[in-house]
Every structure is written in C-alpha cells, then in structure tokens.
Design a protein around this motif. Structure first.
Motif, PDB file in Angstrom:
ATOM      1  N   ILE A   1       5.266   2.145 -15.355  1.00  0.00           N
ATOM      2  CA  ILE A   1       4.936   3.008 -14.099  1.00  0.00           C
ATOM      3  C   ILE A   1       2.991   2.930 -14.541  1.00  0.00           C
ATOM      4  O   ILE A   1       2.068   2.203 -13.611  1.00  0.00           O
TER       5      ILE A   1
ATOM      6  N   LYS B   1       1.099  -0.013 -14.306  1.00  0.00           N
ATOM      7  CA  LYS B   1       1.110  -0.674 -13.885  1.00  0.00           C
ATOM      8  C   LYS B   1       0.169  -0.073 -13.007  1.00  0.00           C
ATOM      9  O   LYS B   1      -0.594  -0.889 -12.265  1.00  0.00           O
TER      10      LYS B   1
ATOM     11  N   ILE C   1       5.819   9.400  -6.005  1.00  0.00           N
ATOM     12  CA  ILE C   1       6.974   8.092  -7.024  1.00  0.00           C
ATOM     13  C   ILE C   1       8.350   8.573  -7.061  1.00  0.00           C
ATOM     14  O   ILE C   1       8.236   9.758  -8.197  1.00  0.00           O
TER      15      ILE C   1
ATOM     16  N   LEU D   1      11.477   4.524  -6.437  1.00  0.00           N
ATOM     17  CA  LEU D   1      11.692   3.444  -7.652  1.00  0.00           C
ATOM     18  C   LEU D   1      12.541   3.566  -8.717  1.00  0.00           C
ATOM     19  O   LEU D   1      12.616   4.434  -9.249  1.00  0.00           O
TER      20      LEU D   1
ATOM     21  N   LEU E   1      11.821   0.754  -4.212  1.00  0.00           N
ATOM     22  CA  LEU E   1      11.347  -0.681  -4.757  1.00  0.00           C
ATOM     23  C   LEU E   1      12.348  -0.484  -6.383  1.00  0.00           C
ATOM     24  O   LEU E   1      12.298   0.697  -6.804  1.00  0.00           O
TER      25      LEU E   1
ATOM     26  N   LYS F   1      12.480  -1.368 -10.406  1.00  0.00           N
ATOM     27  CA  LYS F   1      11.573  -1.294 -11.589  1.00  0.00           C
ATOM     28  C   LYS F   1      11.081  -2.350 -11.760  1.00  0.00           C
ATOM     29  O   LYS F   1       9.555  -2.634 -12.864  1.00  0.00           O
TER      30      LYS F   1
ATOM     31  N   GLU G   1      10.199  -4.962 -10.383  1.00  0.00           N
ATOM     32  CA  GLU G   1       8.684  -5.189  -8.848  1.00  0.00           C
ATOM     33  C   GLU G   1       7.762  -5.103 -10.574  1.00  0.00           C
ATOM     34  O   GLU G   1       7.040  -4.517 -10.954  1.00  0.00           O
TER      35      GLU G   1
ATOM     36  N   SER H   1       3.472  -4.948 -10.934  1.00  0.00           N
ATOM     37  CA  SER H   1       2.072  -3.936 -10.607  1.00  0.00           C
ATOM     38  C   SER H   1       1.747  -3.615  -9.793  1.00  0.00           C
ATOM     39  O   SER H   1       1.619  -3.709  -8.766  1.00  0.00           O
TER      40      SER H   1
ATOM     41  N   ILE I   1       3.839  -3.340  -6.455  1.00  0.00           N
ATOM     42  CA  ILE I   1       3.928  -1.711  -6.391  1.00  0.00           C
ATOM     43  C   ILE I   1       2.877  -0.873  -5.538  1.00  0.00           C
ATOM     44  O   ILE I   1       2.786   0.084  -5.167  1.00  0.00           O
TER      45      ILE I   1
ATOM     46  N   SER J   1       2.467  -2.127  -1.597  1.00  0.00           N
ATOM     47  CA  SER J   1       3.464  -1.131  -1.577  1.00  0.00           C
ATOM     48  C   SER J   1       3.873   0.383  -0.838  1.00  0.00           C
ATOM     49  O   SER J   1       3.573   0.817   0.046  1.00  0.00           O
TER      50      SER J   1
ATOM     51  N   SER K   1      12.402  -3.876  -1.190  1.00  0.00           N
ATOM     52  CA  SER K   1      12.740  -5.207  -2.251  1.00  0.00           C
ATOM     53  C   SER K   1      13.299  -5.453  -2.026  1.00  0.00           C
ATOM     54  O   SER K   1      14.149  -5.335  -0.846  1.00  0.00           O
TER      55      SER K   1
END
Length: 212
Positions: A18, A21, A53, A82, A103, A105, A107, A109, A112, A115, A127
């Motif tokens: 994360i 990203k 997050i 997430l 969302l 995970k 997805e 970068s 995210i 978003s 998502s």
C-alpha cells in the motif's frame, strides 16, 4: 498541501504494498501506520489526518469496529476500507460504521489514489465488484420486503399514488379502476401493513423501501 493519510494493516507485506502504491504521488503523505484498529484509533496524530486506510481483519480491534469509533469521535476524518474481503456482511457493516469507500487490495495504485482524492472531495467509492454487490443487495432487500408484507403489484401502484398525494377518485381515474375498488385495495394495504391510516401506511412502506 499534501493529503495526510494513516494506514491500519497488520500484514507487513500488504502494508509495504500500500505504501509503495501511494509513494508515487507527491500530494499523499503517509503520516503513520498501525498494526490494528485500536492502535490506529489511539494514535496521538489521529486528529491531524485527513483519511484513514483501514484493513478489516486485524487482531485486538478489527477495522469495522475502529471505523465506527473513529467516525463517532472524529466525523471529519474520512475512512477507506482496503481489504481482500468482498462478502456482503463486511461490505455493509463497514458502510454502516461510517466508511465512505470500500476497495479491494487488488486495485491499481492509480485507482486507489483517485479514490482517496474522490473521498476527500466528498465522494464515495467502491471497487466495481463491490458496487455490484451493493446494488444486488438493495434489490434483494426490496424484494424481501414486498414478500414480507405480501403486497400485490396493484396495491404497490395504489400506495405509490397515495404517497404522491392523490385522492381516491384521482387514483381510480389514473389506474382505470372504480373508486370502490381503490378503497378495497387500500383496506387490504392497511391490513397487511397493520395500520389504520394513510400516513402510517406510507411511512412504513417508505421506511422498508417497499415504495420510493
């Protein structure tokens, strides 16, 4: 000024993913990370962040409970779930707790990041598969409520016209029925909804999403 973000994630590999990203975006600053919901909620810098997050399954305190408590104490902080979980209960319990995004995970970068910006601008994100689940859930609930009260299609039509403020005579004319037939349908509606007046019938039907 950058968007101040905190991350609650107990899996170190997922956490690194994360952070990686988000690291390519100069306007996102990861202020701190937490291993669980309680650690996130009790962090001394919590009040300074713009968005949290949140993973869902974590030890000590899960993400849904932490979301609810943070949302109650600091409603200005936006929360993005997430997670790898896409089951109905976790989705809807997260949204009810106060999350404004959900969302997976997997997805990208870019998605995210977009978003996060959307949420901070007052939007809500999901998502695609989660959004579809939400739509299907709402449809199932509406169908369940109609079955629960056993209202016929004609009764639903009449109840909808009642909500619009039409008189019995106007409903009869619009639906090509006699006024007596309309009254009979309304009696059946009252009986099925266990009410004795129009206002109560409309309120129950609206609250249970039987009519819009």
């Amino acid at each position: 000024m950058g968007k101040r973000v905190a991350i609650a994630e107990d899996n170190i590999l997922a956490l690194r993913s994360i952070i990686d990203k988000l690291s390519v975006y100069d306007d996102i600053e990861v202020v701190y990370t937490a291993n669980n919901g309680l650690e996130m909620m009790n962090h001394q810098q919590l009040e300074s962040i713009d968005l949290a997050i949140m993973d869902i399954e974590m030890p000590v305190m899960d993400g849904i409970k932490a979301t609810q408590q943070i949302h109650e104490r600091y409603p200005e902080i936006k929360i993005l779930m997430l997670t790898t979980y896409d089951d109905d209960d976790k989705v809807f319990n997260s949204l009810l707790a106060g999350a404004t995004g959900y969302l997976l995970k997997s997805e990208s970068s870019k998605y995210i990041y977009q978003s996060i910006i959307s949420i901070l601008d007052g939007g809500a994100v999901m998502s695609a598969s989660i959004a579809l689940k939400t739509i299907n859930y709402i449809k199932r609930e509406e169908e369940k409520n109609c079955v629960q009260f056993s209202l016929t299609e004609r009764e639903l039509e009449i109840l909808t016209e009642l909500k619009k403020g039409l008189a019995y005579k106007e409903i009869a004319s619009k639906l090509f029925l006699s006024e007596g037939t309309v009254r009979k349908h309304i009696e059946n509606i009252y009986r099925k909804l266990q009410v004795n007046n129009k206002v109560s019938a409309i309120n129950i039907a609206t609250e249970n999403k039987i009519i819009k």
